[in-house]
Write an enzyme that holds these catalytic residues in place. Structure first.
Site, PDB file in Angstrom:
ATOM      1  N   TYR A  34       2.165 -32.988  14.652  1.00 16.47           N
ATOM      2  CA  TYR A  34       2.276 -31.653  15.249  1.00 16.47           C
ATOM      3  C   TYR A  34       2.405 -31.774  16.763  1.00 16.47           C
ATOM      4  O   TYR A  34       1.556 -32.336  17.437  1.00 16.47           O
ATOM      5  CB  TYR A  34       1.018 -30.877  14.893  1.00 16.47           C
ATOM      6  CG  TYR A  34       0.995 -29.410  15.216  1.00 16.47           C
ATOM      7  CD1 TYR A  34       0.992 -28.477  14.185  1.00 16.47           C
ATOM      8  CD2 TYR A  34       0.911 -28.945  16.518  1.00 16.47           C
ATOM      9  CE1 TYR A  34       0.924 -27.116  14.460  1.00 16.47           C
ATOM     10  CE2 TYR A  34       0.857 -27.599  16.807  1.00 16.47           C
ATOM     11  CZ  TYR A  34       0.861 -26.687  15.773  1.00 16.47           C
ATOM     12  OH  TYR A  34       0.796 -25.346  16.043  1.00 16.47           O
ATOM     13  N   TYR A  49       8.946 -23.972  14.791  1.00 15.15           N
ATOM     14  CA  TYR A  49       7.498 -23.857  14.975  1.00 15.15           C
ATOM     15  C   TYR A  49       6.944 -22.907  13.924  1.00 15.15           C
ATOM     16  O   TYR A  49       6.983 -21.696  14.085  1.00 15.15           O
ATOM     17  CB  TYR A  49       7.215 -23.336  16.385  1.00 15.15           C
ATOM     18  CG  TYR A  49       5.780 -23.029  16.687  1.00 15.15           C
ATOM     19  CD1 TYR A  49       4.851 -24.052  16.855  1.00 15.15           C
ATOM     20  CD2 TYR A  49       5.343 -21.713  16.844  1.00 15.15           C
ATOM     21  CE1 TYR A  49       3.536 -23.766  17.161  1.00 15.15           C
ATOM     22  CE2 TYR A  49       4.028 -21.411  17.150  1.00 15.15           C
ATOM     23  CZ  TYR A  49       3.125 -22.446  17.306  1.00 15.15           C
ATOM     24  OH  TYR A  49       1.810 -22.166  17.613  1.00 15.15           O
TER      25      TYR A  49
END
Length: 385
Positions: A284, A335
């Site tokens: 991430y 995202y």
């Protein structure tokens, strides 16, 4: 892990449909991928205050019975792998048979995550931050990364390599928002500062869309449409004495950390593998500095080795020593609070990635660093079992 599904991804505030509708479409796509009737879903799990209520999802999908509903605490994407761990635990523990982990974002309908707090007064926990211009996630996290880079002599080139790896892989992925928009060293270096050491291309995008994964028991997965991907282990938590306030965290004993030091150890112990067994990593990227610290804390290299290890040729598929964020990640694909990275980790095990690594048996997917409680998960092939 039996099925994965996504909607089209959009730039923030450009989704043409309600957030709830996109969530349903991602779930239906994941069920179709798995070959499962959506009415057989009996559980839902999400994270970070997802707005898509399980009772509303159950009604809209017409499921037979809701047996499990779970929300993982944690800011932003820190809980993404935790939500998958909770779904796995529910199945192993007999609470449910078919659990969907979902995330949907329509920031034009509800507000942007990357924007500073819109409040009429300064809350007590931000009293030493907001009045001095520290308002957005980039501004809160930048000092942690600056401290780490200073202590270990890490240069900007390491962060640039992480960003360029994501953009490199996005050029092979038609789903990626940044498909057809490659990143060069010069473009990175010339981009504006957001909060030093973060240039524009060190920061995740803000997008609209939805993603979902369907989990069932290992035995059931073997009879379904896709090559099964197995959850080898998962862990969540934080390092020692991390306050919830970004201001108070300056006083934490281990400030320059992504908070995975104890969490990664538990992950490897559960999965009975080590960093040397990992074939590909999806980490991430809220910011590239979080990836830097996460890779260190997951044992791939020592802090003082970062400049030697974090070179573009080491991070790209299929030939790199540790291919990283092979769909484009939060920086260049989309995202979705990291759920897209989890889907890419599964695709690598299946052999379905647009930047496929050869002979993948163990795939790591790291949740949002620096947003505790953080979480991390290891997926494996049948051979890895």
């Amino acid at each position: 892990m039996a099925g994965v599904g996504e909607t089209t991804y959009y730039r923030h505030s450009q989704a043409p449909e309600p957030e709830f509708v996109m969530c349903l479409k991602a779930i239906l796509a994941a069920c179709s991928d798995a070959g499962i009737d959506p009415r057989d879903i009996d559980g839902f799990a999400s994270f970070s205050n997802d707005r898509n209520d399980p009772m509303a999802l159950a009604t809209a999908l017409g499921i037979h019975e809701l047996r499990f509903s779970n929300m993982q605490w944690g800011g932003g994407g820190g809980g993404v792998a935790g939500a998958l761990a909770n779904a796995s635990a529910a199945i192993v523990g007999g609470l449910a048979d078919c659990v969907v982990v979902h995330r949907a974002l329509a920031q034009g309908q509800f507000g942007r995550f990357g924007r500073g707090a819109q409040v009429p007064a300064v809350p007590a926990e931000y009293a030493l931050a907001l009045p001095y211009g520290q308002m957005s996630p980039a501004q809160f996290f930048a000092p942690k990364v600056m401290r780490f880079m200073h202590e270990h002599n890490v240069g900007q080139e390491a962060l640039r390599a992480i960003a360029m790896a994501s953009y490199h892989h996005a050029q092979a992925n038609p789903r990626a928002i940044m498909y057809g928009r490659p990143l060069t060293e010069g473009k990175y270096d010339e981009s504006r500062w957001i909060a030093e050491p973060f240039h524009l291309y060190d920061c995740c995008m803000e997008n609209d869309g939805a993603a979902a994964l369907v989990l069932v028991s290992a035995d059931r997965a073997r009879d379904l449409r896709q090559t099964p991907t197995f959850v080898l282990g998962a862990a969540m938590g934080s390092s020692y004495r991390v306050p919830s306030s970004p201001t108070a965290e300056y006083a934490s004993p281990d400030y320059a950390s992504s908070h995975f030091k104890p969490v990664a150890k538990r992950l490897y112990a559960m999965a009975r593998v080590g960093p040397q067994d990992v074939d590909v990593v999806q980490c991430y990227e809220n910011f590239t500095g979080g990836v830097l610290m996460s890779l260190v804390e997951h044992g791939f290299f020592e802090p003082d080795e970062a400049m030697d290890f974090l070179k573009l040729e080491n991070l790209i598929a299929p030939t790199g020593s540790l291919p990283l964020n092979t769909s484009g990640g939060n920086l260049a694909e989309c995202y979705m609070h990291g759920l897209g990275l989890q889907i890419e980790a599964v695709r690598q095990i299946r052999g379905q990635s647009t930047s496929q690594v050869r002979d993948v048996n163990v795939s790591l997917a790291v949740g949002g660093p620096m947003s505790p409680p953080v979480s991390t998960i290891l997926y494996g092939s049948e051979a890895a079992l």
